[in-house]
Design an enzyme around this catalytic site. Structure first.
Site, short mmCIF file in Angstrom:
data_model
loop_
_atom_site.label_atom_id
_atom_site.label_comp_id
_atom_site.label_asym_id
_atom_site.label_seq_id
_atom_site.Cartn_x
_atom_site.Cartn_y
_atom_site.Cartn_z
N HIS A 41 52.37 42.01 23.32
CA HIS A 41 50.97 42.06 22.44
C HIS A 41 49.78 41.96 23.06
O HIS A 41 48.69 41.23 22.43
CB HIS A 41 51.41 40.92 21.47
CG HIS A 41 52.29 41.14 20.26
ND1 HIS A 41 53.39 41.86 20.47
CD2 HIS A 41 52.46 40.93 18.93
CE1 HIS A 41 54.24 42.00 19.57
NE2 HIS A 41 53.46 41.54 18.58
N ASP B 101 50.19 49.81 23.72
CA ASP B 101 51.06 48.64 23.27
C ASP B 101 52.12 48.89 22.35
O ASP B 101 52.17 49.63 21.56
CB ASP B 101 50.16 47.83 22.71
CG ASP B 101 50.28 46.22 22.68
OD1 ASP B 101 49.69 45.58 23.56
OD2 ASP B 101 50.89 45.77 21.69
N GLY B 102 53.25 47.77 22.61
CA GLY B 102 54.22 47.89 21.63
C GLY B 102 53.84 47.59 20.19
O GLY B 102 54.64 48.02 19.31
N HIS B 103 52.74 46.94 20.17
CA HIS B 103 52.24 46.86 18.68
C HIS B 103 50.93 47.43 18.53
O HIS B 103 49.92 46.95 18.91
CB HIS B 103 52.22 45.23 18.26
CG HIS B 103 52.18 45.04 17.05
ND1 HIS B 103 51.28 45.63 15.95
CD2 HIS B 103 52.80 43.88 16.13
CE1 HIS B 103 51.37 45.23 14.67
NE2 HIS B 103 52.22 44.14 14.76
N HIS C 290 59.06 49.28 12.58
CA HIS C 290 58.27 48.07 12.13
C HIS C 290 57.04 48.61 11.24
O HIS C 290 56.49 49.34 11.86
CB HIS C 290 57.98 47.19 13.38
CG HIS C 290 57.34 46.10 13.00
ND1 HIS C 290 55.86 45.80 12.86
CD2 HIS C 290 57.60 44.90 13.19
CE1 HIS C 290 55.61 44.62 12.64
NE2 HIS C 290 56.78 43.86 12.71
N GLU D 66 61.64 44.02 10.47
CA GLU D 66 60.41 43.90 9.59
C GLU D 66 60.18 45.30 9.38
O GLU D 66 59.07 45.87 9.50
CB GLU D 66 59.35 43.28 10.23
CG GLU D 66 59.72 41.70 10.80
CD GLU D 66 58.52 41.01 11.32
OE1 GLU D 66 58.17 39.96 10.56
OE2 GLU D 66 57.95 41.49 12.13
N CYS E 247 51.22 41.43 5.76
CA CYS E 247 50.56 42.08 6.60
C CYS E 247 50.65 43.77 6.34
O CYS E 247 49.67 44.72 6.72
CB CYS E 247 50.91 42.02 8.11
SG CYS E 247 50.28 40.40 8.58
N CYS F 52 50.60 35.70 11.20
CA CYS F 52 49.82 36.96 11.16
C CYS F 52 49.02 37.20 9.82
O CYS F 52 48.15 37.69 9.59
CB CYS F 52 50.70 38.15 11.47
SG CYS F 52 52.19 38.25 10.68
N CYS F 53 50.00 36.85 8.66
CA CYS F 53 49.68 37.14 7.54
C CYS F 53 48.54 36.38 6.87
O CYS F 53 47.39 37.01 6.37
CB CYS F 53 50.67 37.22 6.36
SG CYS F 53 52.16 38.05 6.78
ZN LIG Z 1 52.08 39.22 8.68
#
Ligand SMILES: [Zn+2]
Length: 628
Positions: free
Chosen positions: A142, A193-195, A257, A309, A327, A394-395
Site C-alpha cells: 500500500h 500498486d496492489g491496491h 477485492h 473482501e 468503502c 479505512c471506512c
Molecule cells: Zn473500508
C-alpha cells in the site's frame, strides 16, 4: 495554475467529459435531511475521528519519523491513509463551510505530515526508520495507495483553502513516483500498486497542475496491470484479488477485492475522461453491467464475500453473511460519478442516489460517531453493532470525506445547461459556460415527500435537465405557465427557455411503496420480497415489531402497504404492512422426513428505512421478507 475551483472531480477541461462540475461552495444546503448530515459530519464525525487518529498513534507515526516523538510505530502498514482521508474530509468541509479552528487544526496536522517526508519525496511512516531498506519491495503493502490518498487530500486542501502546504508534499511524492517507476523513470523500473487508488489521484493532480507527466503516470499504472508484475496477492491470494489477472482492456467481469476493483475503475474512468481509448471504454461498460446485473445487493452494496473482501460469483449474494464493505459502496459512488461526468447517462445518477441512501448511510450511526465496516442485509441473532473505530479503519474517514463533499455531487453544467442530479433543499449559484450565474432554489422534503419545487432566481436563457428517477412510475412536471407535463422515469427531463426570476417549476415523483424481487438464481431471496419507497430500501427491525423474528413474517401477495410518520425517527416515513406471522407447530427438529406444519395468523408489521437500523441498540433485522 488556473483559478481555483472547489470541485470534487475537476472535468472542467476534460476532453471527453459530457458534464462539467459545479463547485461545492456554489450550493448552500437548506434545512432538511442533508443539511443535518453535513452538520453532524462537521461537528461530530470529523472531531471524533481526529481524536481516534490521535489516540491510536496514527499521527504519532508521522511525528516519530519527523523526529518529534520517540515512540514505536503503531498500527498497520496502511494507517497513514486514514489520516489522509480525514484530512480530505476536513478540506471538503472547509470548502463548503469555512471554519478557522478546523483550518488551523489541519495546518498543524499538515506540519506533522510534511515533517515525515524524505528528501527524495518518499513518504510512508511504516517504511521509514527501521524499515527504510524495504521501500518499494512489496507492492501489496500500500505505499502508492497511501500516496494516492495523500494526493487526493492535498488537491482537496488546495482547492478548499488555496494553500499549497500539503500540495507541495504531494507533488514531491508524485515526482518521486514518476522518477522511480515507468517509462519516464530514471531506471525504467516496472511497478504498480496492489491496491489501486494512485491512478485517480494522479489524474486529479494532472487536472490541478496541468502537468501531463501525472496523467501519463496514471495511464502507465493501469496499463502495466495484467502482465504478472504483481503476481499472486500476498503470495497466496491469487492475481484476481488485486486485479492483475488480465490487462484492463480485456476485463469483462468484475472480480476480486471489491474496493480495489472499484478504485481501479475510478482511475480508468478518469483516464478515459482525458484521453479516449475504445478498449478502456468497453471494459468500463462491461464491468458496470456485470456489477449491476449479477453482483450487486438490492441496497447497492458490493462485495458479497468475507473471504478476500471480494465480489462473489454471479448471483452469490448472501444476506446475513453479506460483506458489503462500506468503502466499496463509497467507491461505487465515486465510480458512478465519474461515469456520469463521462456520459451524462441518468442511470449513473440513479445508482449514486440509491447507493448513498441504502449502502453508505447504513454504515454510520445517526449520532455520527459509530460505523459499520460490513453491512449485512439480515441479522437474525442481533449480533451486529456499529463501532467507534477499527484497527483497519479505512471506512470511517471514507464516509466523512464522501458526506463532506456531497454538495459537489448535486449538479453539473455543459453547453449553457444545468443538470440537477439529486434533489436536496438548497440555494444555488451555477456558473454557465460563458454566461452569468443561474441562481435557483430547490425546496422539498424529499425523500419523504414527493413534491420538489425549483424556483428560478435570475433572468436567463438556458436549459434545465431534471433527473426523473427510474423507479418513479408516474412523474409530473408543472411549468411556470401552469402547463402539466408527464415525464418518463430513467431520463433527464429537458426544458430550454428564457427563465424569469420568480419562475417556479414543480416536479412530483411517484413515491408510492413498491415491491422488489430477486432473480431466481439468488437462492437466498427466492420467495422473498423487499419494500422500497422512492430511493429508500426498507427493512424489518424487531424493535418496531414486538421482538418478532423476521423469518416468521410472511407477506401475502395482496398485502396492503401504507406509509406513515415514524414515532421515534423524526420526520421519517416508515411502512405499515398487513402481513402474517408463522408459528411452527411440528416437528421442532432441525430436519424431518415430514413436511413442517405451521399456523399462520394476521400480524401487522412495521418497516423502517434500512439505513436507520441498529440505532436503537442491537436488534434482529432483515431487508428481505418471506412471501406467502
Ligand atoms: Zn473500508
Amino acid at each position: 495554475m488556473d483559478k481555483i475551483s472547489k470541485v470534487v472531480v475537476d472535468t472542467s477541461n476534460s476532453q471527453h467529459a459530457k458534464l462539467r462540475p459545479v463547485p461545492i461552495d456554489s450550493t448552500k444546503l437548506q434545512q432538511g435531511f442533508w443539511q443535518e448530515k453535513l452538520k453532524v459530519t462537521k461537528t461530530v464525525t470529523i472531531t471524533t475521528q481526529y481524536e481516534q487518529i490521535e489516540a491510536t498513534g496514527r499521527l504519532d507515526n508521522f511525528r516519530r519519523v519527523a523526529g518529534k516523538k520517540d515512540v514505536p510505530f503503531q498500527g498497520r502498514y496502511y494507517n497513514d491513509s486514514d489520516v489522509y482521508k480525514w484530512m480530505e474530509a476536513v478540506s471538503w468541509s472547509l470548502a463548503y463551510d469555512y471554519d478557522p479552528d478546523l483550518d488551523s487544526l489541519l495546518d498543524r496536522v499538515i506540519e506533522d505530515v510534511a515533517g515525515a517526508q524524505w528528501a527524495d519525496g518518499y513518504i510512508n511512516t511504516y517504511f521509514s526508520l527501521e524499515r527504510a531498506d524495504q521501500r518499494w519491495t512489496n507492492f501489496d503493502l500500500h505505499e502508492m495507495y497511501c500516496g494516492g490518498h495523500l494526493i487526493q487530500a492535498a488537491v482537496a486542501h488546495y482547492r478548499a483553502t488555496g494553500k499549497t502546504t500539503l500540495l507541495d508534499v504531494a507533488l514531491r511524492f508524485a515526482d518521486h513516483l514518476c522518477d522511480t517507476f515507468g517509462p519516464s523513470s530514471k531506471h525504467g523500473r516496472d511497478g504498480t500498486d496492489g491496491h489501486p487508488e494512485i491512478e485517480m489521484a494522479l489524474v486529479e493532480l494532472y487536472r490541478t497542475t496541468g502537468n501531463n507527466r501525472y496523467l501519463e503516470q496514471a495511464k502507465y499504472f493501469v496499463d502495466v496491470r495484467g502482465h504478472g508484475i504483481l503476481g499472486s496477492a500476498y503470495g497466496h491470494m491469487g492475481s484476481e484479488y488485486h486485479q492483475d489477472h488480465k490487462p484492463f482492456r480485456e476485463m469483462r467481469e468484475i472480480v476480486g477485492h471489491a474496493v480495489r476493483a472499484l478504485y481501479l475503475n475510478c482511475g480508468s474512468t478518469d483516464i478515459e475522461l482525458e484521453q479516449h481509448d475504445e478498449g478502456i471504454r468497453q471494459s468500463l461498460h462491461a464491468l458496470w453491467k456485470d456489477m449491476t446485473t449479477r453482483k450487486m445487493y438490492v441496497t447497492g452494496g458490493l462485495g458479497s464475500r468475507y473471504e478476500g473482501e471480494s465480489f462473489g460469483s454471479p448471483y452469490e449474494l448472501p444476506n446475513a453473511r453479506a460483506y458489503c464493505e462500506t468503502c466499496a459502496a463509497i467507491a461505487s459512488i465515486m465510480w458512478n460519478w465519474r461515469l456520469l461526468l463521462l456520459e451524462g447517462d441518468p442511470k449513473y445518477a440513479d445508482l449514486i442516489e440509491h447507493t448513498l441512501y441504502n449502502a453508505v448511510l447504513p454504515s454510520i450511526a445517526q449520532s455520527g460517531d459509530k460505523y459499520f465496516y460490513e453491512n449485512p442485509l439480515a441479522d437474525y441473532y442481533a449480533l451486529h453493532t456499529r463501532s467507534e473505530w477499527f484497527e483497519c479503519a479505512c471506512c470511517p474517514p471514507n464516509i466523512a470525506r464522501l458526506i463532506a463533499s456531497l454538495p459537489g455531487y448535486l449538479y453539473s453544467t455543459a453547453n449553457k445547461a444545468v443538470w440537477i442530479h439529486q434533489y436536496v433543499p438548497s440555494i444555488n449559484r451555477v456558473q454557465i459556460e460563458g454566461e452569468d450565474e443561474l441562481e435557483f432554489a430547490v425546496e422539498t422534503n424529499y425523500p419523504w415527500e414527493d413534491e420538489i419545487r425549483i424556483k428560478i432566481l435570475t433572468n436567463m436563457h438556458c436549459t434545465l435537465n431534471l433527473r426523473i428517477p427510474s423507479w418513479s412510475q408516474s412523474s409530473e412536471i408543472t411549468l411556470p405557465n401552469n402547463e402539466h407535463l408527464q415525464a418518463a422515469g430513467g431520463n433527464y427531463f429537458t426544458i430550454e427557455r428564457h427563465w424569469n426570476a420568480g419562475d417556479l417549476l414543480t416536479l412530483r415523483l411517484d413515491l408510492s411503496p413498491q415491491r422488489m424481487y430477486a432473480h431466481p438464481y439468488v437462492d437466498e431471496d427466492v420467495q422473498k420480497v423487499v419494500f422500497t419507497r422512492g430511493p429508500i430500501v426498507f427493512c424489518f427491525e424487531d424493535v418496531d415489531n414486538k421482538g418478532l423474528d423476521p423469518r416468521d413474517v410472511l407477506i401475502p401477495e395482496n398485502a396492503q402497504v401504507a406509509d406513515f410518520p415514524h414515532s421515534y425517527f423524526q420526520g421519517v416515513r416508515a411502512l405499515h404492512i398487513q402481513s402474517m406471522q408463522r408459528h411452527l407447530i411440528q416437528p421442532q427438529t432441525l430436519y424431518s422426513r415430514e413436511i413442517y406444519k405451521y399456523d399462520v395468523v394476521p400480524q401487522e408489521c412495521v418497516l423502517i428505512p434500512y439505513f436507520l437500523w441498529n440505532n436503537r441498540g442491537k436488534s434482529r433485522m432483515s431487508v428481505w421478507l418471506n412471501r406467502i
